[in-house]
Each structure stands twice: as structure tokens, then as C-alpha cells.
Design a protein around this motif. Structure first.
Motif, short mmCIF file in Angstrom:
data_model
loop_
_atom_site.label_atom_id
_atom_site.label_comp_id
_atom_site.label_asym_id
_atom_site.label_seq_id
_atom_site.Cartn_x
_atom_site.Cartn_y
_atom_site.Cartn_z
N LEU F 37 -48.32 29.66 52.05
CA LEU F 37 -48.53 29.86 50.64
C LEU F 37 -50.02 29.63 50.22
O LEU F 37 -50.46 28.70 51.44
CB LEU F 37 -47.96 28.54 50.71
CG LEU F 37 -46.07 28.48 50.58
CD1 LEU F 37 -45.76 27.18 50.03
CD2 LEU F 37 -45.40 29.69 49.64
N ASP F 38 -50.74 29.93 49.20
CA ASP F 38 -52.01 29.89 49.74
C ASP F 38 -51.77 29.79 47.58
O ASP F 38 -51.33 29.51 46.49
CB ASP F 38 -52.00 31.32 49.34
CG ASP F 38 -54.10 31.44 48.81
OD1 ASP F 38 -54.79 30.12 49.13
OD2 ASP F 38 -54.25 31.97 48.07
N PHE F 39 -53.15 27.80 47.67
CA PHE F 39 -52.99 27.34 46.26
C PHE F 39 -54.84 27.71 45.65
O PHE F 39 -55.11 26.04 45.99
CB PHE F 39 -52.85 26.35 46.26
CG PHE F 39 -52.68 26.21 44.88
CD1 PHE F 39 -51.63 26.67 44.16
CD2 PHE F 39 -53.42 24.41 44.35
CE1 PHE F 39 -51.16 25.49 43.06
CE2 PHE F 39 -52.99 24.19 42.89
CZ PHE F 39 -52.20 24.11 42.39
N ARG F 43 -57.50 28.63 40.57
CA ARG F 43 -55.42 27.82 40.54
C ARG F 43 -55.73 25.80 40.53
O ARG F 43 -54.86 25.51 39.76
CB ARG F 43 -54.58 28.41 41.34
CG ARG F 43 -53.45 28.70 40.31
CD ARG F 43 -52.02 29.64 41.59
NE ARG F 43 -51.12 29.39 40.79
CZ ARG F 43 -50.79 30.20 40.07
NH1 ARG F 43 -51.74 31.17 39.70
NH2 ARG F 43 -49.25 30.60 39.35
N ASP F 46 -56.75 25.04 37.38
CA ASP F 46 -55.59 25.14 36.37
C ASP F 46 -55.36 24.35 36.45
O ASP F 46 -54.82 23.83 34.49
CB ASP F 46 -55.75 27.07 36.45
CG ASP F 46 -56.66 28.33 35.78
OD1 ASP F 46 -57.19 27.48 35.74
OD2 ASP F 46 -55.66 28.78 35.67
N TYR F 47 -54.95 23.96 37.34
CA TYR F 47 -53.24 23.50 37.35
C TYR F 47 -54.04 21.83 36.86
O TYR F 47 -53.01 20.35 37.14
CB TYR F 47 -52.46 23.22 38.29
CG TYR F 47 -51.19 24.77 37.28
CD1 TYR F 47 -50.57 23.64 37.16
CD2 TYR F 47 -51.59 26.01 38.36
CE1 TYR F 47 -49.77 25.56 36.69
CE2 TYR F 47 -50.87 26.87 37.59
CZ TYR F 47 -49.52 26.33 36.83
OH TYR F 47 -48.33 28.26 36.60
N GLU F 49 -56.36 20.68 35.03
CA GLU F 49 -57.95 21.08 34.32
C GLU F 49 -57.89 19.49 33.43
O GLU F 49 -59.24 19.10 32.91
CB GLU F 49 -57.22 21.79 32.85
CG GLU F 49 -56.06 21.62 32.55
CD GLU F 49 -55.69 22.41 31.56
OE1 GLU F 49 -56.03 23.69 30.89
OE2 GLU F 49 -54.89 21.88 30.31
N PRO F 223 -49.65 23.10 46.06
CA PRO F 223 -48.73 21.14 45.80
C PRO F 223 -47.26 20.79 46.68
O PRO F 223 -46.79 21.81 47.14
CB PRO F 223 -48.22 21.97 44.39
CG PRO F 223 -49.72 22.74 44.34
CD PRO F 223 -49.46 23.50 45.01
N MET F 232 -50.37 16.56 43.73
CA MET F 232 -51.24 17.82 43.57
C MET F 232 -52.34 17.41 44.66
O MET F 232 -52.60 15.74 44.77
CB MET F 232 -52.51 17.64 42.23
CG MET F 232 -50.88 17.84 41.62
SD MET F 232 -50.21 19.91 41.19
CE MET F 232 -51.71 20.81 40.69
#
Lengths: 317, 317, 317, 317, 317, 317
Positions: F37-39, F43, F46-47, F49, F223, F232
Motif C-alpha cells: 500500500l502506497d500513500f 496524497r 491532500d487528506y 489539508e 492511514p 492518519m
């Protein structure tokens, strides 16, 4: 509690005295054999043929005193290393409440088995006991046979109500008879307040005010199951704040030697980490850099020598 | 499932054929004795001395065929009445998944015990088995000794993964060997889809796709504990959709007689309730009005005579 | 089981007969008041003042027969819609074993409360009962007061052993007295085999062979807690294969009306889905396209009219 | 229940029609990408590079129709044999309530992930969705993307209240869109009564009347964990009455071939057992007697040929 | 924690001051009666007619101060002896987290009952409270009625989220109002960090950050059930590190007397064991040897006299 | 235990030294990206912000040092007040065993995710890692990236056997790298005895002697879900003896300010209660009497000024 308790000082004193073996209680020499399940000395000898040590009068392997003393430093993780490698995946049990989490428990397994009371079977057993001049078969029959260095390992199949191997009196007796050996019960104890003053390690599943009841004594020094572990009479029992290991006698020496290495390894690893110059993977499990590896090997050699020397000259605690 | 299964019709046929005992599998006459726990015939005889019936070749009490047949009508509640009165509070186990809840299970307990695998002990047992010309000790060692009318009672200490006494092949064998006797496992079975087609009652704690593993066979026809019950080889095992009773042979006759009375009592009570003229406490547990009591006593007497007559003349199913 | 059972045919017959109310058992008119907790008629009237219906002789709200009949079509999800909106988040209980999952349960709550036996309290209660000319206070005291249309709601605080409200005789009586109303026990029943033949819905936590014991009857038609729900005497009890709802009488009409709409909505939604032309979000919860919305509104209006007409003319089952 | 339900006949009809793929719902071609976790087609391709089959438009491996049909005969035990051997010990999940235990579930994994609602994260995701012209992100966003042959695999982290992926409307839609593919939820469904009529296999942990809530959609066709299994989009999902297997595409063919052998083996083994001439260990796992072994090998060869021939000529169901 | 906390010294000071009763909070004299369940003084008097002591203004039996002081030395096991003998098997509850395991808890039961929130019932109760000039009915309504020597016994039916009787402010208030009496909650507390500084014993099932919610106050000083125990207002509540006993007032004197004997018995038994000359069964339960028995009887007599003399002259702590 | 341990004094020293940030370990600057899983940083940006603070090199929000220090005084209840009000109901997790319950845990969330081992996926990930010049992907990959002030938050999906993030060596490393930041594992640790000496807060579900195994590292700073909370990367993690809160960065300031008010409120409330003149409801939640309210407002104003002044002048600990 604000109770008329044994002084804390006395508690400490007892711990010391008992560990040094100054008391002398006579112990029952002959196994009873009246209980439902029988596991005679010869059978025990057969099934523990790998035992490298002497045996006790009752046939159990006798892990020597000095190894028991040395084993007081073992932790669950150190034991795991050897047992897993040798294919013994099931010698560990946990999920216990621990009476004195700061005190290690080490000793020879003295096993006791109970089963749910069944009048027809119990009548026969009691009659056989009477025939042999024994008193009624119950928890005290086993407790009276305890010897210095024993850890009582009791299968009460996880019972709470009525599954109480004893309260403060019998635990006190167990403490004196085993010289603070220890107690592991897959079941309960009663009188937690009273037992808190007993200078003996104890591992139990629960606590209840009821005395033992609705069960029958079915075996003394027979193989028993504690959680997912098969325990043989004479196994070395080691408990830390994590759980309890039952070590077959033939593996004791190797476990102890490996533990020395693990402890030196951890010592060196932490030293290196404390220097703050390395990532964890550069050092642990083993150093990546050949020079560091060499340094470690030298350190290990020197420290093991020191430890073993200290131990052989008795400077070891 | 839309699988190539045995026809449902064949399932019914098997159930009938097997119950009527037409097959003839040779069975192992001699107990092995290599496994860790030994409970020889003489010891079993001692501890089941109250048994009023013959014994099987392996020493187990042999509750007669006609009583086994009669016991197919028993329910847990009916058995409770006598056992509780006689002080046997622990002969019941529940919490099972039941393969065929609409089919009763009745038979003689054939007990099997496993313990967590421990290589040193298992090696000795396997060597002993080899010495005696036996194959490897494992679940099939016990299964091969099953006889018509047996219910296999297995202590796998509640294990799911690796705690599977067998799948559809061995259950099929068990069905043929015991003539659909039955299976009680404090542990698991595997292949629920396949086993659903087997015309044999089965009670198990769980289901898992893994085969049996990480355990060793430690006893055949030794006393075992299933939940809170002590089971002796040869006990009459009776399962309904509620749970399983293990009835000591000496109590079987009394249980069956009492059950007849209970059933007539229930029959009469419901008849009265169906009339819609009485409060429950006027009729149940026993009628308050002396006239009704008399009426009931007469009814009971007549019905019991009918039932026993029918039974003795074999008109009973 | 292959037992001498009531014929399945008779079971069906009973179900029909009982539902149509042909039997006539006299019922106890006066509340006892001897049990520990008292909740007199006036108090019940105060705390259920929102009830829009008549009351039974014992003071409980009497949800009318035709609404009870209509409520047999309700499912847990349909009831949730209104109760949640009105702020009743706790009127649902689940985790039950369900005797006849294919049969709905609907009726008026008749509540019964037990507490753990305590001799001093029980002695006083029994003496009071005797004073008033009543027999011993126990489960039958409450069962004898049941009326047609009642669902017995029993707080036995989740007990298994000894927490059994009754076996096949008392359940049979309950079935005749309530005309197959129903039974909800936060506790157990005994004799599952026998009860399986009783044509009455039943929800219970467990099953055990022991009769009721070590508890005392402390309240009849008092407010009780079942799981996370507060149940008042006279609540409409509705059980489906998911769980049980306890609906305050003042919300019954609204729940039934909303359920009609939900069912028409589901009918239309599925029709649309079956056409295979829409994504779920275009149609459900409500159609996105104004034209479709209009179509739906028309469909809803028409179908509701049909349903209500059929119901009023008694063509409804 | 005595409800105005879809006819049972219609249920059967639906099952047949849907399996044969006669409906045609348009399906969402483009993945949304607005949800918190993203697993683009290229990444899926990388991590499922061993897939030997074509891929669906959304990038998932496409196990072919004929293998899916063939897989309807698989049981958990048969799958275990290959997966264990290849080192895949974690592809199984159980502990589900099963809607139609007599119907197998087979299809391609379409995964959906939810996480506990967190307003700051959800706001960003909803804004991103709006930007891309998508409606609100919720369970229907994923459901609208289902395709024929899919089994929806939903991670709702075992939640009951508010953890309900859908009720009878959305399940009905899922049934039509997937052609009765199936549903696996580590969480709940609502409206069990309504869903019982849906001709689609479903595996869920619990049931609750509440609609989905207090969660946010965080991933569609991302890797998910269901119990102890890692599920990749496109895995072959197979459910029987025991539990659910998630088979990596590259192992499907081998699993199916091995299953044929296992079934022939079981067939032959049971035949032998039914003859009543052998002990279980003489025949099972493999025959001890070389002659029997030979007989078995011949039988296996012949039967496999028959099976494969029948399958290739399409005579297979 | 490194927080700005009350000094540990202050904690000790509070404990001392509060126990000696120097503070004087006015307490609510009249019971409210607005809550759903009512248990008026007369009813309480009837059901606790065996009470040998005075009563408090609110009607509860008033176990005298000196017996409460004496009871601070009791342990669960000592209480069990008398209660079991008298047929009170259910007066014990355990499974609590204990705030100060080293401090005993002793006081008079002040019971409080909550039930799941139900708006129609709560509205009536709130209206009744307003009518009587009371503020809103909630947890503080009961807490404001606490008196010196009370242990608050709260039925919050095991709830965690929203089942929190109070946090550090209300517990602080309870500590001052009851003079460190104590708290038993079948439910939760909040703010464990803050409460750890409160000098009052507390037993609770769990901890949660949410305040109390979704419940309604339904009874003050009504009979309540805590686990398997029926608690009456005015019972003597005794908690040790094992669990909590609720002792009916009429048994308090006998329990205390028996406890003296048990403690002397344990004292003597351990002395003998410490000599190391006896097996446990020679001494415990009672000495087998008549001479030892005599010695014990003399010891018991002498020690009991000493203890009682010291107690009567107030030298007892 | 009587082991050759680090001195307790050294433990205290370490705690102090590490908190003051004197060590300097180089840390991995580049994220690996090889795991399933890549985050990526963008990204995450963004999440998260709403983050009002700077960011760390790896993209995580960087709650400033002084706020972290101030947060050491927070308790779960104080945090709840703001989070609940803002609609964040899910940021709390409990049910952990806590290594040092008397030490608070505060730091920035560094998240790590594992999933059940699946060879095909793991092979791809390992190959990708190799390609990028990284060593094998495993727990140390993540541990090597820890930075001062981090709390490692690990999703090992509640596993015990094999679900051990590390033992005493890796925890020691984590302690030095994070400056005693902390550890939260939804899974286990090993070597409880050894870890007890580590001066770093730790929250874990269980303890086991096995090393980590049968899992694969699937995400670093992605996450993750811990119990019912969505975490987060960069969240402020606060643990007390009750449980763990994950506070979104944008809410940290408000939580801290509100906590000051709550603490002053509690201080004043207790003062008033200690006077013994008021009922709890007269004072708490807020004073009923307008004069008292005024008094409180003045007190609050004054104390807040004092607190903030002390804090700004650095007199605050």
C-alpha cells in the motif's frame, strides 16, 4: 489492607530463609496409587528416558540445584529460542494472574490432576486409599507430598467456583514444603488477600471465595495438560511476568547456555544503539558490517568467559 | 451444493442398513498400550465395578442392545431427573455443533485422548508401538478399534486448527465400523460439506480445513474429561439437540424406567392443559385436586403397562 | 428424533386452532403483589399515559387484535425506521436462539422478573403470598396469569444453569393460555427436544436440562430490562428471525403505516432493478430522475390504496 | 413468515436465470479514485503479476467462466490441500453466518473497504468525488460497479451496529448485477427476513436493523484483510458451509485438478470401507497393500479420464 | 503522570480526615419517588424485617459504626464461611477493576438503578420530579442523597460507553459525602487518571471517556442485581482485592465473630507449619492428634479473649 | 526479577536524557514505496489539508514541540470534550495493556501496517525493495525510519502468536530513535520482562514469546485503523492509563485550551465540595446560584491567566 498482617519485613525474611533451605519437613516417600490415573515410576522413567540428571525418590528427573538457581534469570523469550529450534512448540502457557510479577518462579514440576466429581469412580478411589492406610484422597494428599524445589502444577481444567487448589493456609504450607518453589494452577486460588502475604510465586486463572469442591483427585505426578502445553513430572518450570515454560530436563543446559549468549547479544546491541550512530537493521539481529561483526564476536567471547568464570567461582548471585 | 454427492436416498438407506447391523468389519482385539496413558482392563474393571452388565472383550461395560435401542427416545431433561437425584451432577456436556439435530445419538463410550505434541514423549510412544508391531500411533490407531454400537468420545481439548479428528473418509469408516454409533469431539472435524452426507450423529465444537496435527495420541479407552463431565469407557452416551449425557452403566435401567413415567406424565399433563379448564399450577408438577391425582395415577399405571407390554413383545420400534 | 411425538400434522393444527382463539382458559384476575417489586395499575397507567388504546383488566395497554394481526408482517428493519426517528434507540434485543425462525412472533408484553435467590427476602415474599391465600410464589404464579395474545417476557438475567423458565409442559400451557402468543427469555428453557413440538414462538439465550432454581420471582408486569431494551407491560412485542422489538403502544399505528410504504417502496425498487437498466444509486433510496420519482409516487399511492382497501374489507390474511 | 413475499418458485427461477446471465446492466467503467486509499490498475497488475488469465477492464484478473463453474463443486478441505502445499496458509476465513448453507458461492473478488468515520478525511474525499462529477461516496458507489461473476468482499472491520453493507434492496441489486455472485462481509447485513428471499449466497458476521453509518468508504478494489486472510481484487472466492477461501488466480487450475483426484480418492476409499473388510489404516491415506495400491491407481486414472471427458464435452453440470 | 496533581500527601491526609468524619454536608432527607421504580420505606422495612439494628432516616438498616470499623479486616473467604452455611450463596460479585486494591471497602449499601433510556417513560418521570419541585432526574439526584458511611451500589447493567456513573468531580463529591465510603458500579467510570487521586475505594467493570448517557435513572434505594447478587439497601458492603460481598444486616455480627476464629485458626496453623514438623493434613482443616487439638483449643480461647478485650477497650485500630 | 538488569537509576536517567533530545541518530530520508500500500506525500497532504502546522520531511504534519510538551498533562476525558463536539467520535482506542501506566505518552503518529503473509504479494514487494537498493522489507524497515517525537502506531490486526512488533532490542532502539516517544500496537510485544526496563511508553494487546512471523509489511505512514479509530500519519497520539487518543493536528490547540479550562473547573468544583456546604448538583456541571457562577467565572479568568503566563515564561514543566 489495614489488617493484622505478617509484616512486610517478615515476608522478605521468609523469602530469603526459604530459598536457602533451612527448614526440614518430613515428606511422604511412597506414591499413593489409589487415584484413578496411575503413572508408575517405571513408566515415567520410560517416557523421560532422555533425562540426563539423577532422579528423585519418586522417579522424577532431578534438575540440579545450581541449574535451578541459574534459571532464575531466564525470561520467556530466551527459552523460546532453544525450544522452538528443537521442535518443542507447545511448552508454554499464559493467561495467568501472577501473584508476585517481580519475582521469578523456577522449580521442578510436581503435577496434580483433578477431574469433575463422579461418585462411582470416587468411591472406588477412596476405598482403595483406605485399604492402603491412607486418609481421604483430596488436594492435601498431593500437597503433603511436596518437596523442596517443587513447583506444584495443577490441572483443575480452568474452573473458578470450586476450582480453588487452596487458600492462605495450604499455600503457606506449600511455601514451607517447597522452599518457595511455586504454584501453577489451571484453575483458581481462594483468599487472594491472605495469599498476597505468602512468599511463593503463584500463577492462577482466577480467584474465588469457595473452597475446592465438586472435583476428585485423579492423578499425582501424571502427565498433565496446562493450556496448550504437555507437562511431565520433573520438567523445569520457569515463570516470568509473561507466562510459564515447562522445559524438558534434557534441554535445560542448552537453554541456559543460549540465554547467556542472548543476554550478551542484547547488552552489546543496546550499547551500539545507545551510541546513536546506527539504524536498527545495521546492528540487529546481527551486525551487517564485517568489522562490527568481528567486534561483536570478540565482545561475546570475553563476556561469556567472564560470566562463566563468575558463576563457577560462586560470585554469581 | 450442486455437487456429485451420494444421493439423499442412499444416505437414508445407509442409516437404515447400518442401524440394523448387516456389515462385518474385523476389529482389533488387543489394546495397544504404547500410548502415554495406560488404563488396563483390570483397572477399568475396578473403577467400573458397579457395572451390572457383561463386558466387551476390551473390558468396557456392555450396555445391552435392547436398552440402547430403548434409549433412542431419551431426552436430556429425562436423563437429568435420575442423575441429579443420584448425585451425578457432572455427566452432561453441551456447546456442540450438531451434525444431524433431528437424529438421536446413543451408544457405548469409546474414549480417545490427545495431548499437545511433545517430541520426546511421542518418540518413546512411537518406539514402543513399533516394538509391538503396531503402525504409527495416530488418530487411525484408535479409529481402527471401533466396534458396532460405539460412540467415539474424543478429547482434543477444544482445539480448532489441527484439532480435527477426521474428515469425510474417516467419518465414513467410523459410520460403518460403529454402525452409525456416533462421534463426540471436544475439538473439531474437517470437511463439513463432505461429512454432512455421513449417516452418523456427530457433535463437535468447531470445523476447520486443516488435518489433525501438532497433537499426539495419549490414550485409548482411558477416563477422559469432556467439558465438565468425566467420561468412563463404556458409559452410555446419549445426545439430543440440546447436548450429550454420559450415563454410568449402573444407572441406565433406572433412567429408562423413569423416562417412561416422565413421558406418560407429560402426555397426561398436556391432555389436561388442552382441555383449557385448569391453571398450570393445578396440574403441574402434580395435580392438586385429590380426584385428579387419582385419575393421573390410574392413567400412569395403564399407560406404563401398555408401553412395557409393547416393548416386551417387540412391537416397539 | 424417532420418538413417540405429537404428529407434525397435529403441530400445524394446533398452530391454526390456537391462533383463531377457540380455547377458553379461566385466567387469574387479581395481581398478586406479594413479590419483592410492585408496580400497581395506577403507576403503570401513569408511566404509559401515551397509550391510545383500551387497557386490559390488569392495567396493561391493549393493542387491538387487528393491529396485532397486521403486525405479523413486520420485520425488524421496518420497525427501526419509525422508532429511530422518534428517538427510541433501545427497544430492540437480539442474540437469541429462535425456536421457529420461520414463524413471526407478535403479542402484548406480559413481563416477569426474577432475581438471584436470597433467603431473607424470599421468606418475606412467600409469607405475604400465603397471607393472601396464594400458593408458593414461583414461575407458575406468573404463567397462570397469562392471557390470549400475550408474549411472556422474562428477565432471568441471562442465566443458563437453573435459569430455565420452563420445559415442554409449561410451554405447552403457555401456548394454550396465550393462543401461541410467544416467549422471550433473557435466560434459558429446558427440554429443547420436547419444546420443538410446541406451536408457539420462543426466543431464548440458551438451553439446559436443569429446572429453574436458585432464583426468586420478584415481579409480574413490572418494567424489565431485556438486553439493552426497557420493556413496559403491554408493549407490542414483535420477533422475526433477526431479533425482538418492544414497541410502545402509542407508536404501533405509525409503525404499521410506515411499513406499508416501505414494502411498496421495496417492491417498486426491486422491479426497477430487475429491469437491469439502472445503477442502484439511480433508484435507491429514492429515484434521482424526476420522471422516475413521479412514477414511483403514483405507484406508491395506488398500491397503498389497494393494500388498505384489501385490509379493510378483510381480504387480507 | 406469513408475509406477502416473493414466491419460493420465483426465488428458484431467479437463481436459475441469474446464473445463466440473461440480464444486462450497464456498469461503471472508470474507477473513482476519490476514496482515501488508491490502488491503481498498474499497481494491481504489478502485485498480481502471476495471474495466468485475462484481466477485466478494471484491471482485476479474470478467472474464466468455465473454471468458475467447475469450482462450484469445491469444498474447503479440497482447496486446503494445494494452498497449504504452496505456502498459502492464510487464505481462509470463517466464523460467518451463512444465508444459504446448501448453495456454494463462487466468483471473482470485488473488494470494498470502509474505515471508521473521520470528518476531516471524509470531507476531502467527498470534495474530490464531486470534482470528478461523482455523487456522494458511500456503499452504493461500490455496489454500482459490480459486474457479473463478482463476489463482493467487504471489510467493515467486524462492526454490527451501523456496520451493515445493505438490506434487501441493495442485496437484490447485487444479485442482479453479479448474477448471484455472492457477498462476504466482515461486518453485518440488515433485514435478515427480507434478505432470506434473495437468490444470492451471503456470508456475514452479524445482523442488525440499523443502516450503515459512522463509517466512510475508503477503498474499492484495494487489497483487504478479512479475518486472517489477505484478499486481492480478482481472487477466486469459494464459500461452502464451513467458510470462505480466497484463491490466488495462478493456483485455481491446480486446485481444481487436485480436487478431482481427491474426490476420486474419497470415492474409492469409501467403496472399500463399505465392503467392511479393511481397517481404516489399511486403506486411508493411501492403501498399504501394493495390490490395492495398484487397484487404486487404475481406478484413479480411469475415473479422472471419465470426469475430464465429460467436462470437456460439456455434459458436466 | 507528570501532571499538576493533588499531592500524594494530600491524598493520604484526605483518607484519614474523611474516615474520621470531620466534614458536614447537609443531606437530602426525603426520597424523591419520581423515578420509575418505587420502593417505599414501609416496603423496605417489610422485606428487611430481620434487621437487628436501628434504621437510617431513609429507612435503610443502619449497621453500627463500630461493626463497620471492625469489618475493615474482613476478607472474602472469611465472609463466605457464614453466608454459605446460612444458605446465602449469591451475595458475592466479582470481575471488577479495583481502584485501590490495597484499601478495603466497607459501608452501607445505597443502591441506584438505571435502565436504557426510553423517552415516553423518562418524560413522565421528569414531569413528576418537576411537580415535586425537584430538578432533573439524573445521576446527581442520587449522588446528592449520599450519607457518611454509604457505599454507592449502581446498576448500569454492565454498560461501557455512556455507562459511566461519574468522573473525578462526582467521585470527589461522593468521597466527601460518604467519608470515603466507596463505589461499586456494574458499569463504568470515566477519567481514570483523575479518579486515581480520589481517596475512596471504587469497583467498576470498565472505563470510558464518555459521560453518562442513553440511560434513565429508575430507582434509588430499590433492590438491585449486581452480577449474580441481590443487593438490598442497607446491606453491609465489603470489598477486598478479590471482589465484593453484600452482607444482610442480620448476619453481620456472626460473620465478624466467625472471622475472628478463622484468623486465629490461620495464625495457629501457620505457626505449626512454620515449625516444619507436620504434613498439612495433620494440622489443617483441624489437627488430627487429640493433644494438638487441645493445644489449638486453648490457643483459640486465649487469643479470642485478647482480641475482644483489645477491641472493647478501643485499642483496636 | 533478580536479574542482571539495567539499574533502575539508569532507567530514570534514560527517561530524562531521551526526553531532552541529546542523542542524534541519522534517519532514513526517503520513503520506500515498495510495500503493497502506497500513500505518497502529495496524497497525505491532500487528506490532511486542515493541518495548521509545518510538515516533516516525510510529509506528516508536525505538531510543534511546545504543544507536545503541554499535551503531556492531557487525560482522555479532557480530549473527549472537544473531539465529541467537533463530530470526531472515533478517535479513541482502548483495551490495551499499558507498560508504564504512570507515564503519559504523547507524540506524532508514525503508522505501520502489516497484513497476513501471502507469498505472491510478498515476493513482488521484496523484489521492488531490492530493485530500489533496500534490504528485506520487514518490521525493521519501518523502525529504522522513526524520528524524535514519534509514536509508532502499528496495525498487526490484534494478533498474539507471531504478531509481536518487537522485543527488548527493537524497543530499546525505538526508545532512542523517538526519544521515548512511544508505541501503540494492535497486536503484541515479546519479552515483557526485558521491555519493562525500557523507558518508553507502550500500549499493546498481548504478549508472546514468539518473534514476528506469518505477516508482511504492507504500509508505512499510510492511514491505519486501530480498534474503532482511523489514524492518519502525523496525528497527535496521547495515551493515559485509560486508553489512547489520536488527535487530528487542526484540533490540538483547541483541545489544549479547553483542557486548561476543564482543569480549573475541576479545581474550583472540588474546592467547593471540600467546603462541605453544597450538594453536587448545586455546583456541578456549573453553579446554579448566580453569585457562585460569578465567583467561578472570576476564578477561571484569574487561573487561566496564571497558567498561560507561567507557560509562556517557560516556568511550566
Amino acid at each position: 489492607m489495614q489488617k493484622s498482617r505478617l509484616q512486610t519485613g517478615m515476608l522478605r525474611w521468609l523469602w530469603t530463609v526459604l530459598s536457602s533451605g533451612m527448614l526440614a519437613i518430613p515428606f511422604a516417600a511412597s506414591p499413593v496409587g489409589a487415584q484413578l490415573l496411575d503413572f508408575p515410576k517405571e513408566r515415567l522413567a520410560d517416557y523421560s528416558e532422555a533425562n540426563p540428571f539423577d532422579r528423585l525418590a519418586d522417579g522424577r528427573p532431578k534438575v540440579p540445584e545450581n541449574l535451578i538457581r541459574q534459571a532464575r534469570e531466564l525470561s520467556a523469550e530466551e527459552i523460546w529460542a532453544v525450544l522452538e529450534e528443537k521442535g518443542y512448540q507447545n511448552q508454554y502457557a499464559d493467561g495467568f494472574r501472577i501473584l508476585h510479577p517481580d519475582q521469578p518462579m523456577v522449580g521442578r514440576a510436581f503435577t496434580v490432576q483433578f477431574m469433575p466429581m463422579r461418585p462411582d469412580v470416587d468411591q472406588v478411589a477412596q476405598a482403595k486409599a483406605k485399604e492402603r492406610g491412607l486418609g481421604p484422597l483430596h488436594n492435601q494428599t498431593a500437597i503433603d507430598m511436596l518437596q523442596p524445589g517443587d513447583v506444584t502444577v495443577v490441572d483443575l481444567f480452568g474452573t473458578t467456583v470450586g476450582g480453588t487448589i487452596g487458600g492462605n493456609n495450604l499455600c503457606y504450607y506449600g511455601m514451607t514444603a517447597t522452599r518457595s518453589g511455586g504454584l501453577v494452577v489451571d484453575g483458581s486460588i481462594r483468599d487472594l488477600d491472605g495469599i498476597s502475604e505468602i512468599a511463593m510465586p503463584a500463577y492462577f486463572k482466577d480467584v474465588d471465595p469457595t473452597p475446592i469442591g465438586n472435583v476428585m483427585l485423579t492423578g499425582i505426578n501424571v502427565p498433565v495438560r496446562i493450556g496448550g502445553a504437555t507437562v511431565m513430572p520433573g520438567d523445569l518450570v520457569v515463570g516470568d511476568r509473561e507466562g510459564v515454560y515447562f522445559i524438558p530436563p534434557q534441554l535445560v543446559k542448552e537453554v541456559l547456555d543460549r540465554a547467556d549468549e542472548i543476554r550478551v547479544h542484547d547488552e552489546w546491541t543496546k550499547k551500539k544503539f545507545a551510541e546513536g550512530k546506527y539504524k536498527s537493521s545495521e546492528i540487529y539481529g546481527s551486525p551487517k558490517d564485517p568489522k562490527l561483526k568481528e567486534e561483536y564476536q570478540a565482545y561475546l567471547k570475553r563476556r561469556l568467559e567472564e560470566i562463566r568464570k563468575r558463576r563457577s567461582t560462586g560470585q554469581d548471585k
